[in-house]
Design an enzyme around this catalytic site. Structure first.
Site, PDB file in Angstrom:
ATOM      1  N   ALA A   1     -13.843 -42.275 -18.395  1.00  0.00           N
ATOM      2  CA  ALA A   1     -14.466 -42.956 -17.251  1.00  0.00           C
ATOM      3  C   ALA A   1     -14.933 -41.992 -16.165  1.00  0.00           C
ATOM      4  CB  ALA A   1     -13.506 -43.994 -16.673  1.00  0.00           C
ATOM      5  N   ILE A   2     -15.512 -40.884 -16.606  1.00  0.00           N
ATOM      6  CA  ILE A   2     -15.996 -39.897 -15.638  1.00  0.00           C
ATOM      7  C   ILE A   2     -17.520 -39.846 -15.657  1.00  0.00           C
ATOM      8  CG2 ILE A   2     -16.041 -37.428 -15.068  1.00  0.00           C
ATOM      9  CD1 ILE A   2     -13.132 -37.334 -16.037  1.00  0.00           C
TER      10      ILE A   2
ATOM     11  N   HIS B   1     -20.129 -37.428 -15.135  1.00  0.00           N
ATOM     12  CA  HIS B   1     -20.179 -35.963 -15.109  1.00  0.00           C
ATOM     13  C   HIS B   1     -21.425 -35.452 -14.392  1.00  0.00           C
ATOM     14  CE1 HIS B   1     -16.936 -35.569 -18.075  1.00  0.00           C
ATOM     15  NE2 HIS B   1     -17.505 -36.537 -18.761  1.00  0.00           N
TER      16      HIS B   1
ATOM     17  N   LYS C   1      -8.892 -27.624 -25.560  1.00  0.00           N
ATOM     18  CA  LYS C   1      -9.512 -28.140 -24.352  1.00  0.00           C
ATOM     19  C   LYS C   1      -8.513 -28.568 -23.278  1.00  0.00           C
ATOM     20  CE  LYS C   1     -13.393 -30.465 -23.166  1.00  0.00           C
ATOM     21  NZ  LYS C   1     -14.198 -31.664 -23.113  1.00  0.00           N
TER      22      LYS C   1
ATOM     23  N   ILE D   1     -23.499 -39.050 -29.911  1.00  0.00           N
ATOM     24  CA  ILE D   1     -23.276 -39.145 -28.471  1.00  0.00           C
ATOM     25  C   ILE D   1     -21.766 -39.160 -28.265  1.00  0.00           C
ATOM     26  CG2 ILE D   1     -23.870 -40.394 -26.362  1.00  0.00           C
ATOM     27  CD1 ILE D   1     -26.359 -39.813 -27.968  1.00  0.00           C
TER      28      ILE D   1
ATOM     29  N   CYS E   1       2.291 -55.373 -14.692  1.00  0.00           N
ATOM     30  CA  CYS E   1       3.176 -56.310 -15.396  1.00  0.00           C
ATOM     31  C   CYS E   1       2.617 -56.701 -16.753  1.00  0.00           C
ATOM     32  CB  CYS E   1       3.493 -57.531 -14.531  1.00  0.00           C
ATOM     33  SG  CYS E   1       2.366 -58.924 -14.742  1.00  0.00           S
TER      34      CYS E   1
ATOM     35  N   CYS F   1       1.301 -63.309 -15.011  1.00  0.00           N
ATOM     36  CA  CYS F   1       0.049 -64.074 -14.979  1.00  0.00           C
ATOM     37  C   CYS F   1      -0.498 -64.415 -16.349  1.00  0.00           C
ATOM     38  CB  CYS F   1      -1.019 -63.288 -14.216  1.00  0.00           C
ATOM     39  SG  CYS F   1      -1.566 -61.820 -15.108  1.00  0.00           S
TER      40      CYS F   1
END
Lengths: 418, 521
Positions: free
Chosen positions: B110-111, B113, B313, B398, B500, B505
């Site tokens: 979720a970066i 770049h 890496k 990709i 939780c 929920c």
């Protein structure tokens, strides 16, 4: 991050500002019992916030008997009935009980922001009681590897689904975890029409006696992997002898490992106890923050509802003392911690000071007729020989008077087995 | 899983605004002042009439040929569909999964770049650079959560320290000029909770974190509103060349298309082979990640990146737009394209590395563990190729930068499509899209007094950990591209995404999901 996270949102646009004497967060057994006693003492505005639509806390979803105040000579009732009684008592005593309202964060010391269908509020209180309860550690928090299929629950979710919503949960289930709640999970699964393939306790000891109900107990077996795509297809178990087996099932229920819902305690900046992960409290249920108290399962994970209710009544006394200006001042540097050594997991209260009624000491493994000793700075303060079997789901209760012998300026007090 | 929901029960043109009634009312659709929620009205208010495409998950497919079919509704495929929609072809986006973004796109780091460390001169470097600029602008416009936190490449030993100047030079070669070295003291001033032993760092202020779930959903929403059809649960089994283009045999019947785009991610090589093309082989590279509780957010301010060395890496620690802290990923080359499970070894390795980077993080509760597969190939660059003879474009290989580069990949692919004979002409403005305010940095409904006054459903919190309201659940279920499963609802609203994991929920959210979508599980 700002200590008072919501304060960063600046002026409280559209927030109704209100003032009360005592704000209780959480309407479970502890919060409701605290509110009932506080309101009964009169002349204080007591308000209880409950984020759920129904007051009562976890018992609301425990539709089995065994709740109640046996010590007070009352007949045990079901969880929902118990919850109704506690809520009724709080309201009759004059507390204001507001369901569907969530305390979202702090805007200052003893100032809480709330959200509810009626809008946003900012409530300032002379004292706040955190009675926010505890939750099962879910699968991810236990780092159980494998796929992420549907059919992976905690006991809390199971009970809500079955008793609250009448839902089916699956056909064949494994319960992972020990203690009485694991047995209740077996019962809930059977109520929902599922076959319980195994109860893997994951801890030493014989586990609950659920064999009579048709669930084979695999004492000490641990769930090590979840399998299946879309829906769970099975779990891998590791047995105490090192053997691994695979149990086919479409549902797995995790329980027996609890964490306090401590978000408000932490965002307020209250000191936590490293063993309980809940706010550290002294014998009067005072946290490290002046005017902020905590009681019930928010302190350490679960005890029986009656224990939480008793703590609610006890914290009320300490709150009343503060409101009357009669309470001893909060010690500036805090009081010495009360710590535990193996085979104990935690103790509550876990700070010296206040007027402790008793100390609840939770073992890590089954112990029969243990000898417990309290020491401070090399000095033995007290020694007990409680009779009975205690364990990861049953605490020892130590009478509180010994703490008077401790040096309030001394080092940590250590509770250990002798 | 969708239990035989009729095609057309969902979707832009069929969005059942007002169908629910009851106490929830339809205030957000009818009564709430437009512009309250998110500035331009909630998703469901958008024009979705005659011009909108269809969203189907079952049933027969349209018989008329499409000008273009895009296979794969991940972040790349949805971006291509959105870009194509600007040229108004008759287009469809198809995917085997029941939702958009169900593969690699939902399980990454979720970066957003900058591309500072790409291979200079590569296609990837160019498209990441261009894509980052495009997506940053689009995210601001569409309300996709982004937090420009910046990154620190941290050197933990002399070898890594020696590599920093090379990385700084590489950034310049990639036209990124804002990277600056930091001494150890400067580094610890920026990240006081960092573990001991760091020797220095390279500060890359342009790196951001972004919501990986909202991004493909925004693209797909806009494409559908502009007229593109979205066919889900629609696996392509065979492709046959016809004089007019392609005949696709899918699990739901036949689709015909004049032009075909392969954005099939992990399956891109297989789709190529269905057309007789052997260009690359996908080697799934698994990345396991651990998500820590939001109470850990105060421990880290930047994206903490490892310095790549010959030995591997390393892993990163990064905040998320939801206020969690992410640790990962592992990098395991596999052959099984469905192996998205986590492993005990992988998690142990991550925690070992995390304990060095941010020791206090190890005391925090874990909220989620997941694993995604990157579509690596034997090549070191994207494989984006056009076959004009086949009227076919493949966007393959990709890997982890696909989210960042998605809009630039899309523009590149549409250019290539034009080269295969697709009539493009002058682009038009697309219908506006404004996504729900999911990010912690945005004004979420639960603390929006005006919104709650207009519709109390936005003051009714159903998921307490993540503070998701009933109004948001309702809106997501009535949106242009509604969720097919509770997990899809989670990615649209954060409901059940918290610490939780449904303890408090779960059943309530499940009931609302069923009530608002009509999908029973």
């Amino acid at each position: 991050m700002s200590r008072y996270a919501d304060a960063t949102w600046g002026t409280p646009v559209g927030r109704r500002e209100r003032v009360v004497d005592v704000l209780v967060v959480g309407a479970g057994p502890a919060g409701l019992s605290a509110a009932a006693r506080l309101a009964a003492a009169g002349a204080v505005r007591v308000e209880v916030l409950e984020r759920e639509p129904v007051a009562g806390g976890v018992p609301v979803h425990c539709d089995h008997p065994g709740f109640g105040l046996r010590a007070r000579g009352l007949r045990p009732v079901t969880g929902p009935e118990y919850a109704r009684r506690l809520a009724g008592a709080a309201v009759r005593a004059g507390a204001s009980l507001r369901t569907g309202v969530t305390a979202t964060g702090w805007a200052g010391p003893r100032v809480l922001d709330t959200t509810g269908p009626g809008g946003l509020e900012r409530i300032t209180a002379r004292a706040v009681v955190l009675a926010t309860g505890a939750r099962d550690r879910p699968r991810a928090a236990r780092l159980v590897p494998g796929t992420r299929p549907a059919g992976v629950l905690t006991a809390g979710e199971l009970q809500r689904a079955v008793y609250g919503y009448g839902r089916q949960v699956g056909r064949r289930a494994v319960v992972a975890g020990g203690g009485p709640v694991a047995a209740h999970a077996v019962a809930a699964l059977r109520r929902a029409g599922a076959v319980v393939a195994a109860l893997a306790t994951g801890e030493p000891g014989p586990g609950p006696r659920t064999a009579g109900a048709g669930a084979p107990v695999l004492a000490g077996a641990v769930v090590t992997e979840l399998l299946g795509r879309g829906r769970l297809s099975g779990v891998r178990l590791r047995h105490p002898d090192g053997r691994e087996t695979l149990v086919r099932c479409d549902t797995v229920v995790f329980t027996g490992d609890w964490i306090p819902d401590h978000e408000l305690a932490r965002t307020a900046g209250a000191a936590l106890d490293p063993a309980t992960r809940g706010p550290a409290v002294d014998g009067s249920f005072r946290t490290s923050l002046p005017g902020v108290f905590a009681a019930g399962n928010a302190l350490r994970g679960i005890e029986r509802a009656a224990v939480a209710a008793a703590e609610g009544r006890a914290v009320a006394g300490a709150v009343l003392a503060r409101l009357a200006g009669a309470a001893p001042p909060w010690p500036a540097g805090g009081t010495p911690p009360v710590r535990v050594a193996a085979p104990f997991r935690w103790v509550v209260p876990n700070r010296l000071g206040g007027t402790p009624g008793r100390f609840l000491l939770r073992p890590d493994r089954p112990l029969t007729d243990p000898v417990v000793v309290a020491r401070q700075d090399g000095r033995t303060l007290a020694r007990w020989s409680p009779r009975g079997t205690f364990g990861p789901h049953r605490s020892l209760a130590l009478p509180g008077g010994w703490a008077d012998a401790a040096d309030p300026a001394g080092g940590p007090v250590l509770l250990a087995a002798d | 899983m969708t239990g035989g929901t009729a095609a057309g029960a969902y979707g832009g043109s069929g969005a059942p605004t007002g169908a629910y009634g009851g106490t929830d009312g339809t205030a957000a659709g009818a009564g709430a002042p437009a512009g309250v929620y998110g500035g331009r009205g909630p998703d469901r208010d958008a024009p979705a009439g005659a011009a909108g495409g269809r969203v189907t998950r079952a049933g027969a497919l349209p018989a008329e040929p499409y000008d273009v079919v895009v296979v794969g509704a991940g972040v790349v495929g949805t971006a291509i569909a959105r870009e194509l929609a600007r040229y108004s072809p008759r287009a469809a986006l198809v995917d085997a999964a029941p939702d958009v973004g169900e593969g690699t796109s939902k399980a990454n780091t979720a970066i957003l770049h900058t591309g500072f460390d790409a291979v200079p001169g590569s296609l990837e470097a160019r498209l990441v650079r261009d894509g980052a600029r495009r997506l940053a602008g689009y995210a601001a416009e569409a309300g996709i959560p982004v937090e420009p936190v910046g990154a620190l490449l941290i050197a933990w030993d002399e070898e890594q320290l020696a590599a920093l100047p090379r990385l700084a030079a590489k950034a310049v070669a990639n036209e990124y000029h804002a990277a600056r070295p930091l001494t150890a003291a400067e580094l610890y001033a920026r990240e006081p909770h960092l573990g001991p032993g760091a020797l220095g760092a390279l500060h890359v202020p342009g790196e951001s974190v972004i919501c990986p779930w909202t991004t493909p959903l925004a693209y797909a929403t806009q494409a559908v509103r502009a007229g593109t059809d979205l066919h889900l649960n629609c696996a392509v089994r065979a492709v046959r060349a016809t004089p007019d283009g392609h005949r696709l045999a899918t699990c739901r019947g036949v689709l015909t298309a004049r032009h075909l785009v392969n954005a099939a991610g992990l399956g891109a090589d297989e789709l190529d082979r269905l057309l007789g093309i052997e260009d690359f082989t996908v080697t799934p590279r698994r990345g396991q990640l651990v998500v820590y509780d939001r109470l850990a957010r105060g421990l880290v301010r930047h994206i903490l990146l490892p310095v790549p060395t010959a030995l591997g890496k390393g892993v990163l620690v990064a905040p998320t737009v939801f206020g969690n802290v992410l640790l990962g990923p592992t990098a395991e080359d596999l052959t099984d394209r469905t192996a998205t499970g986590s492993t005990a070894e992988g998690l142990a390795r991550l925690r070992e590395q995390g304990a060095r980077i941010l020791p206090e993080l190890m005391d925090e509760e874990v909220t989620a563990v997941y694993a995604g597969l990157r579509a690596a190939t034997e090549r070191d660059d994207y494989r984006i190729t056009a076959r004009p003879d086949l009227r076919y474009v493949t966007a393959g290989g990709i890997r982890s930068t696909g989210l960042t580069a998605s809009m630039a990949i899309a523009a590149h692919v549409v250019e290539l499509l034009a080269g295969t004979g697709l009539a493009t002409g002058t682009p038009r403005e697309l219908p506006e899209v404004r996504m729900p305010a999911l990010g912690e940095a945005s004004e979420r409904p639960y603390r929006n007094a005006g919104l709650i006054a207009a519709d109390p459903a936005y003051g009714t919190i159903v998921c307490h950990c993540e503070r998701v309201t009933r109004g948001e659940v309702r809106d997501a279920c009535a949106a242009t591209v509604p969720p097919a499963t509770p997990d899809g609802l989670r990615r649209r609203t954060r409901a059940r995404n918290g610490r939780c994991q449904g303890f408090a929920c779960g059943p309530a959210v499940q009931e609302l999901f069923e009530r608002y979508t009509g999908v029973r599980r």
